[in-house]
Design an enzyme around this catalytic site. Structure first.
Site, PDB file in Angstrom:
ATOM      1  N   MET A   8     -71.657  27.221  19.956  1.00 50.12           N
ATOM      2  CA  MET A   8     -72.709  27.333  20.958  1.00 50.12           C
ATOM      3  C   MET A   8     -73.237  25.940  21.248  1.00 50.12           C
ATOM      4  O   MET A   8     -73.918  25.335  20.401  1.00 50.12           O
ATOM      5  CB  MET A   8     -73.826  28.248  20.480  1.00 50.12           C
ATOM      6  CG  MET A   8     -73.370  29.678  20.205  1.00 50.12           C
ATOM      7  SD  MET A   8     -74.738  30.776  19.804  1.00 50.12           S
ATOM      8  CE  MET A   8     -75.570  30.833  21.387  1.00 50.12           C
ATOM      9  N   CYS A  98     -66.536  28.852  28.824  1.00 48.21           N
ATOM     10  CA  CYS A  98     -67.810  28.213  29.126  1.00 48.21           C
ATOM     11  C   CYS A  98     -68.215  28.489  30.576  1.00 48.21           C
ATOM     12  O   CYS A  98     -67.449  28.204  31.506  1.00 48.21           O
ATOM     13  CB  CYS A  98     -67.734  26.713  28.889  1.00 48.21           C
ATOM     14  SG  CYS A  98     -69.280  25.847  29.302  1.00 48.21           S
TER      15      CYS A  98
END
Length: 321
Positions: A8, A98
């Site tokens: 993350m 992403c």
């Protein structure tokens, strides 16, 4: 059952990997993505994102860390993967999920989900560039604006040589908004022969159990849920073994890890980043621990490192007394 810790950007970095794997229950981590644009990166860049490379590609608790690359040019990705491979990672993961606009604008991340043939070229180039014993895996979303190409994208990753596939059960257009569409993951599983890992909106033991039942996956990847509840992986394992509720991590248990986190932040990050990182984690911990609400409110206006250090020490003493 296999439990992975998600990458993350800007949150689950080497500092939190260290702390969360000390708490236990995680089988493997994936690093934040290392963006590959048009140059051959020096070793120091890989080491900045994955300092565990200096420790056999493992956290201090002994949990393996797989390094993740993000890019769209097969040649450049292959060259950088080869250089990374020389540093001895546990494996190399490729980011096709992403949703950030700045990444997608340059054809990286989830943008490639519109072009399965380019995905296959990137994966194949990386697979050829690294030693045969080194695992190459990939992470995808269900699609860019819709799910029409999800099967083709998964097959492209497999055909390129990926040995494992993590599916974040949302499209790029969905962003991080709930729900995650676990019910679509079986279509991906049916399309490939490699192991598939389910990811997205796993915040509780009950979420994990439903995700496994709906997706058909025995392997799960935990993201924000594990940051908000550092004991989540342990609790999932306890429930899986028929010991539900027997291995929870209480606030008092977490305080030493909070102190460790702060020390690692102070040792490894720039001064301007330190207080913000602590507040960021406490903000997520409020989802699980009422005590974190009070802690967050107290530290919210603090910026002085010494004052925060004294506050954390006092918090520990209070818990012990």
């Amino acid at each position: 059952m296999t439990l992975l810790l998600a990458p993350m950007e800007g949150l689950l970095d080497f500092v939190l990997r260290d702390v969360l794997t000390r708490v236990g229950g995680v089988d493997r981590c994936v690093s934040e993505f290392i963006r590959i644009t048009g140059s051959l990166l020096p070793d120091k860049v890989f080491l900045r994102y994955v300092p565990e490379l200096l420790n056999g590609s493992r956290t201090l608790a002994g949990v393996p860390v797989r390094a993740q690359l993000l890019g769209s040019d097969p040649v450049c990705m292959a060259e950088n993967a080869a250089r990374l491979a020389a540093l001895g990672p546990e494996g190399i993961d490729l980011n096709f999920g992403c949703p950030a606009k700045v990444v997608n604008r340059h054809g990286g991340g989830a943008a490639l989900l519109q072009e399965p043939e380019r995905i296959a070229a990137v994966v194949a180039a990386v697979r050829r560039a690294v030693p045969a014993h080194l695992p190459v895996s990939a992470k995808m979303r269900l699609g860019f604006n819709d799910t029409r190409l999800m099967r083709e994208c998964a097959q492209a990753m497999q055909d390129g040589g990926a040995a494992e596939l993590v599916v974040h059960a949302r499209t790029k257009a969905d962003g991080y908004r709930p729900p995650a569409y676990w019910e679509l993951i079986p279509q991906v599983r049916d399309a490939v022969r490699i192991p598939v890992v389910a990811n997205g909106e796993i915040w509780t033991v009950e979420d994990a159990q439903r995700c496994r039942a709906v997706s058909g996956c025995d392997a799960l990847m935990l993201g924000r849920g594990a940051v908000a509840d550092p004991g989540l992986a342990r609790a999932i394992r306890a429930a899986d073994a028929g010991r539900a509720g027997s291995d929870t991590v209480q606030w008092a248990d977490l305080l030493p890890q909070l102190a460790t986190f702060w020390q690692l932040v102070c040792d490894g990050l720039e001064p301007r980043q330190r207080a913000g990182r602590l507040k960021q984690w406490l903000n997520l911990l409020r989802c699980r621990y009422p005590e974190a609400e009070l802690a967050f409110e107290h530290v919210r206006t603090l910026t002085d490192q010494r004052e925060i250090t004294r506050w954390i020490a006092a918090l520990q003493l209070q818990a012990q007394g």
